[in-house]
Design a protein around this motif. Structure first.
Motif, PDB file in Angstrom:
ATOM      1  N   GLN A  62       0.823  -1.209   0.000  1.00  0.00           N
ATOM      2  CA  GLN A  62       0.000   0.000   0.000  1.00  0.00           C
ATOM      3  C   GLN A  62       0.859   1.262   0.000  1.00  0.00           C
ATOM      4  O   GLN A  62       0.568   2.231  -0.701  1.00  0.00           O
ATOM      5  N   MET A  63       1.926   1.240   0.795  1.00  0.00           N
ATOM      6  CA  MET A  63       2.805   2.406   0.879  1.00  0.00           C
ATOM      7  C   MET A  63       3.525   2.642  -0.438  1.00  0.00           C
ATOM      8  O   MET A  63       3.644   3.786  -0.895  1.00  0.00           O
ATOM      9  N   ASN A  64       3.994   1.576  -1.079  1.00  0.00           N
ATOM     10  CA  ASN A  64       4.669   1.734  -2.367  1.00  0.00           C
ATOM     11  C   ASN A  64       3.728   2.336  -3.407  1.00  0.00           C
ATOM     12  O   ASN A  64       4.132   3.193  -4.195  1.00  0.00           O
ATOM     13  N   LYS A 120       4.245   6.069  -5.069  1.00  0.00           N
ATOM     14  CA  LYS A 120       4.261   6.190  -6.525  1.00  0.00           C
ATOM     15  C   LYS A 120       3.235   7.228  -7.001  1.00  0.00           C
ATOM     16  O   LYS A 120       3.512   8.022  -7.896  1.00  0.00           O
ATOM     17  N   GLU A 121       2.059   7.226  -6.381  1.00  0.00           N
ATOM     18  CA  GLU A 121       1.014   8.184  -6.771  1.00  0.00           C
ATOM     19  C   GLU A 121       1.433   9.627  -6.479  1.00  0.00           C
ATOM     20  O   GLU A 121       1.108  10.533  -7.243  1.00  0.00           O
ATOM     21  N   PHE A 122       2.118   9.842  -5.359  1.00  0.00           N
ATOM     22  CA  PHE A 122       2.545  11.187  -4.996  1.00  0.00           C
ATOM     23  C   PHE A 122       3.873  11.575  -5.653  1.00  0.00           C
ATOM     24  O   PHE A 122       4.289  12.723  -5.581  1.00  0.00           O
ATOM     25  N   SER A 154       5.662  12.488  -1.025  1.00  0.00           N
ATOM     26  CA  SER A 154       6.192  11.223  -1.519  1.00  0.00           C
ATOM     27  C   SER A 154       7.501  10.865  -0.833  1.00  0.00           C
ATOM     28  O   SER A 154       7.671   9.749  -0.334  1.00  0.00           O
ATOM     29  N   GLY A 155       8.430  11.785  -0.783  1.00  0.00           N
ATOM     30  CA  GLY A 155       9.719  11.523  -0.137  1.00  0.00           C
ATOM     31  C   GLY A 155       9.578  11.291   1.356  1.00  0.00           C
ATOM     32  O   GLY A 155      10.246  10.430   1.937  1.00  0.00           O
ATOM     33  N   ALA A 156       8.698  12.081   1.991  1.00  0.00           N
ATOM     34  CA  ALA A 156       8.481  11.923   3.429  1.00  0.00           C
ATOM     35  C   ALA A 156       7.876  10.559   3.733  1.00  0.00           C
ATOM     36  O   ALA A 156       8.268   9.891   4.694  1.00  0.00           O
TER      37      ALA A 156
END
Length: 145
Positions: free
Chosen positions: A71-73, A77-79, A90-92
């Motif tokens: 889910q996190m990946n 990817k979406e952000f 995304s980086g955070a």
């Protein structure tokens, strides 16, 4: 506060103290709990706890960890950047997820360690008892006669 209120508070406190659990006393003879041996002295309870860790906790943590990672990946990817620009989120999220993954790995390691210790405790106690008995036998003047 009146004198009567103060006396009532003191009486309540002494009643609570008399009926509360004290830490400076021995455990009941039957162990902790309601007339049942506690985990420290019950091989069946230790075996059941080790089994629960191995069959329920470890697989559940690993499964849920994989699900959360997927889910996190997807979220990262979406952000992430699509046209050269992306969200700072995304980086955070990626950094937070890296920390979280290391914590899941530590938890799995701790569960495995606890399971092994629960499984080995009985053998360890027996080994210690035999070692102490051997020491005492060597030191005993009566036994050597």
């Amino acid at each position: 506060m009146t004198w009567d209120e103060w006396e009532r508070i003191k009486a309540d406190a002494s009643t609570r103290q008399a009926t509360s659990t004290q830490l400076n006393q021995l455990a009941p003879a039957a162990g902790g709990g309601v007339n049942a041996p506690d985990l420290a002295s019950c091989p069946a309870a230790k075996k059941a706890a080790a089994k629960a860790i191995g069959q329920d906790l470890e697989p559940g943590v690993a499964r849920d960890g994989r699900h959360a990672a997927e889910q996190m990946n997807t979220t990262v990817k979406e952000f992430g950047p699509k046209d050269g620009y992306g969200w700072d989120t995304s980086g955070a999220l990626k950094r937070a997820h890296k920390t979280w993954e290391s914590q899941v790995k530590m938890l799995l390691g701790r569960l495995a360690s606890e399971k092994a210790l629960l499984s080995e405790t009985g053998a360890g106690f027996r080994s210690n008892d035999l070692g102490i008995a051997a020491q005492l036998t060597r030191q005993s003047r009566i036994h050597g006669v």
